[in-house]
Design a protein around this motif. Structure first.
Motif, mmCIF file in Angstrom:
data_model
loop_
_atom_site.group_PDB
_atom_site.id
_atom_site.type_symbol
_atom_site.label_atom_id
_atom_site.label_comp_id
_atom_site.label_asym_id
_atom_site.label_seq_id
_atom_site.Cartn_x
_atom_site.Cartn_y
_atom_site.Cartn_z
ATOM 1 N N PRO A 92 0.812 -1.235 0.000
ATOM 2 C CA PRO A 92 0.000 0.000 0.000
ATOM 3 C C PRO A 92 0.840 1.278 0.000
ATOM 4 O O PRO A 92 0.458 2.271 -0.630
ATOM 5 N N VAL A 93 1.976 1.289 0.678
ATOM 6 C CA VAL A 93 2.833 2.492 0.671
ATOM 7 C C VAL A 93 3.305 2.771 -0.758
ATOM 8 O O VAL A 93 3.252 3.910 -1.237
ATOM 9 N N LEU A 94 3.746 1.729 -1.452
ATOM 10 C CA LEU A 94 4.235 1.929 -2.828
ATOM 11 C C LEU A 94 3.092 2.319 -3.769
ATOM 12 O O LEU A 94 3.267 3.141 -4.668
ATOM 13 N N LEU A 95 1.915 1.754 -3.544
ATOM 14 C CA LEU A 95 0.772 2.123 -4.403
ATOM 15 C C LEU A 95 0.293 3.550 -4.099
ATOM 16 O O LEU A 95 -0.133 4.270 -5.006
ATOM 17 N N GLY A 96 0.381 3.951 -2.833
ATOM 18 C CA GLY A 96 0.070 5.351 -2.487
ATOM 19 C C GLY A 96 1.009 6.292 -3.221
ATOM 20 O O GLY A 96 0.603 7.348 -3.720
ATOM 21 N N TYR A 97 2.248 5.893 -3.292
ATOM 22 C CA TYR A 97 3.275 6.633 -4.045
ATOM 23 C C TYR A 97 2.854 6.727 -5.521
ATOM 24 O O TYR A 97 2.806 7.822 -6.116
ATOM 25 N N VAL A 98 2.510 5.589 -6.103
ATOM 26 C CA VAL A 98 2.153 5.547 -7.535
ATOM 27 C C VAL A 98 0.970 6.474 -7.823
ATOM 28 O O VAL A 98 1.020 7.308 -8.742
ATOM 29 N N ILE A 99 -0.072 6.340 -7.019
ATOM 30 C CA ILE A 99 -1.319 7.054 -7.322
ATOM 31 C C ILE A 99 -1.131 8.565 -7.213
ATOM 32 O O ILE A 99 -1.525 9.321 -8.103
ATOM 33 N N GLU A 100 -0.505 9.027 -6.124
ATOM 34 C CA GLU A 100 -0.366 10.486 -5.952
ATOM 35 C C GLU A 100 0.749 11.062 -6.823
ATOM 36 O O GLU A 100 0.652 12.200 -7.280
ATOM 37 N N HIS A 101 1.779 10.270 -7.097
ATOM 38 C CA HIS A 101 2.942 10.822 -7.811
ATOM 39 C C HIS A 101 2.637 11.123 -9.284
ATOM 40 O O HIS A 101 3.285 11.960 -9.903
ATOM 41 N N ARG A 102 1.669 10.435 -9.826
ATOM 42 C CA ARG A 102 1.279 10.725 -11.214
ATOM 43 C C ARG A 102 0.904 12.202 -11.359
ATOM 44 O O ARG A 102 1.279 12.861 -12.331
ATOM 45 N N PHE A 103 0.205 12.737 -10.370
ATOM 46 C CA PHE A 103 -0.228 14.148 -10.436
ATOM 47 C C PHE A 103 0.963 15.084 -10.218
ATOM 48 O O PHE A 103 1.044 16.147 -10.822
ATOM 49 N N PHE A 104 1.871 14.661 -9.357
ATOM 50 C CA PHE A 104 3.085 15.445 -9.130
ATOM 51 C C PHE A 104 3.873 15.565 -10.445
ATOM 52 O O PHE A 104 4.316 16.649 -10.819
ATOM 53 N N GLY A 153 3.292 0.195 -10.259
ATOM 54 C CA GLY A 153 1.932 -0.032 -9.759
ATOM 55 C C GLY A 153 1.328 -1.319 -10.320
ATOM 56 O O GLY A 153 0.704 -2.098 -9.575
ATOM 57 N N GLU A 154 1.568 -1.553 -11.606
ATOM 58 C CA GLU A 154 1.034 -2.775 -12.238
ATOM 59 C C GLU A 154 1.652 -4.030 -11.616
ATOM 60 O O GLU A 154 0.966 -5.019 -11.373
ATOM 61 N N ALA A 155 2.986 -3.949 -11.371
ATOM 62 C CA ALA A 155 3.682 -5.114 -10.787
ATOM 63 C C ALA A 155 3.170 -5.413 -9.384
ATOM 64 O O ALA A 155 3.302 -6.541 -8.884
ATOM 65 N N LEU A 156 2.575 -4.393 -8.736
ATOM 66 C CA LEU A 156 2.053 -4.590 -7.380
ATOM 67 C C LEU A 156 0.566 -4.950 -7.400
ATOM 68 O O LEU A 156 -0.083 -4.997 -6.355
ATOM 69 N N GLY A 157 0.033 -5.150 -8.592
ATOM 70 C CA GLY A 157 -1.313 -5.701 -8.686
ATOM 71 C C GLY A 157 -2.425 -4.726 -9.022
ATOM 72 O O GLY A 157 -3.602 -5.082 -8.956
ATOM 73 N N MET A 158 -2.091 -3.503 -9.381
ATOM 74 C CA MET A 158 -3.146 -2.554 -9.738
ATOM 75 C C MET A 158 -3.089 -2.295 -11.246
ATOM 76 O O MET A 158 -2.011 -2.070 -11.784
ATOM 77 N N THR A 159 -4.223 -2.319 -11.906
ATOM 78 C CA THR A 159 -4.199 -2.122 -13.366
ATOM 79 C C THR A 159 -3.898 -0.659 -13.704
ATOM 80 O O THR A 159 -4.175 0.248 -12.908
ATOM 81 N N ARG A 160 -3.340 -0.459 -14.906
ATOM 82 C CA ARG A 160 -3.049 0.902 -15.378
ATOM 83 C C ARG A 160 -4.342 1.720 -15.415
ATOM 84 O O ARG A 160 -4.360 2.882 -15.014
ATOM 85 N N LYS A 161 -5.423 1.074 -15.858
ATOM 86 C CA LYS A 161 -6.711 1.762 -15.941
ATOM 87 C C LYS A 161 -7.144 2.251 -14.554
ATOM 88 O O LYS A 161 -7.558 3.391 -14.387
ATOM 89 N N ARG A 162 -7.001 1.374 -13.570
ATOM 90 C CA ARG A 162 -7.402 1.741 -12.198
ATOM 91 C C ARG A 162 -6.541 2.895 -11.682
ATOM 92 O O ARG A 162 -7.042 3.834 -11.065
#
Ligand code: ZN
Length: 293
Positions: A92-104, A153-162
């Motif tokens: 979850p820490v790495l996915l939190g990074y992925v999700i918010e960092h896209r906007f950064f 993010g994909e390698a950690l199980g979340m789709t690019r679309k998501r």
């Protein structure tokens, strides 16, 4: 120079002390809580404000060196909770990074585009073009940092679309407003300082100047506990940012016309970054809660 909290113009560090005193008398909590946090929670008497600002701005220290010390004080003396979490990051820490960092990263391109738009220096123009390409498009046959981020993010199980469906948390949006406003209202030199000071976060030589830990545990780069895509993404920053932030800050140091205003703007940017790192961690906690962990 300007006030690092509200951007009001003042002439000297003494005047900045008077300004903070006035704001405190008016009952403004922003200035009072800011200086309190800046001094590590120590009580400060009105008569000592000028001395306190001399410590915060250290005008006798060169801008590039000051930036490193100011960054360490804010993020590494009492390490930011996200940096602590990155010593052994959970999914979850790495996915939190992925999700918010896209906007950064998207904002990074917008603000640096304003540097490209306004600079009079050929060197800076080329430097920032390469930076934009590296972050968002891909450079010298390498995928962009944005792409490496999403692959993590994909390698950690979340789709690019998501990943793409998320909207930024309010802390991320607020930080982006600060950076966008800096690029709209201040010179390309100040904008460059505001953005590139943030690259210090992954500068592993900060430990030589007193940082207690690195941005993440470098052991991760050789650890089979994490997917290759996680290591690929972290490796990019690990390799790149030492030289990168240093070079940009040297340019800012030599080009600024108002050293203390540049420092104020860099402080504003670092404060926004602190808030943004909180968002990465809060996003990870939201994901944990959603998964019932
Ligand atoms: Zn102010």
């Amino acid at each position: 120079m300007i006030c690092p909290v509200c951007e009001d113009k003042v002439q000297t560090l003494h005047d900045l002390g008077v300004h903070f005193g006035n704001m405190s008398i008016r009952g403004d909590a922003n200035h009072t809580s800011w200086i309190y946090a800046e001094l590590g929670g120590k009580y400060i008497d009105y008569s000592d404000l000028e001395e306190a600002f001399d410590m915060v701005f250290s005008p006798q220290v060169s801008l590039a060196k000051w930036a490193r010390l100011a960054f360490i004080r804010k993020f590494y003396t009492d390490p930011h909770p996200f940096i602590q979490a990155m010593q052994k990051p959970s999914i979850p820490v790495l996915l939190g990074y992925v999700i918010e960092h896209r906007f950064f990263l998207r904002n990074w391109i917008r603000t640096l585009s304003s540097v490209i738009h306004s600079t009079t220096s050929e060197e800076v123009f080329n430097y920032e073009i390469e930076n934009v390409a590296t972050e968002y498009i891909g450079f010298n046959g390498r995928p962009s940092h944005l792409d490496l981020l999403i692959r993590m993010g994909e390698a950690l199980g979340m789709t690019r679309k998501r990943i793409m469906e998320y909207t930024p948390l309010p802390e991320t949006s607020k930080a982006i407003e600060v950076w966008y406003s800096i690029s709209s209202h201040y010179s390309w030199v100040d904008t460059m300082g505001a953005m590139h000071v943030l690259e210090l976060v992954a500068d592993r030589t900060l430990v030589d100047d007193g940082a207690k830990m690195h941005y993440f545990d470098p052991g991760i780069l050789n650890s089979s506990e994490y997917p290759q895509e996680v290591r690929d993404f972290l490796m990019e920053g690990y390799k790149a940012d030492v030289d990168h932030a240093g070079k940009a800050l040297k340019i800012v140091e030599s080009e600024t016309m108002d050293d203390l205003t540049t420092r104020s703007i860099m402080i504003r940017s670092m404060d926004a970054f602190y808030l943004y790192l909180n968002a990465r961690l809060r996003r990870s906690r939201m994901l944990e809660a959603a998964w019932g962990e």
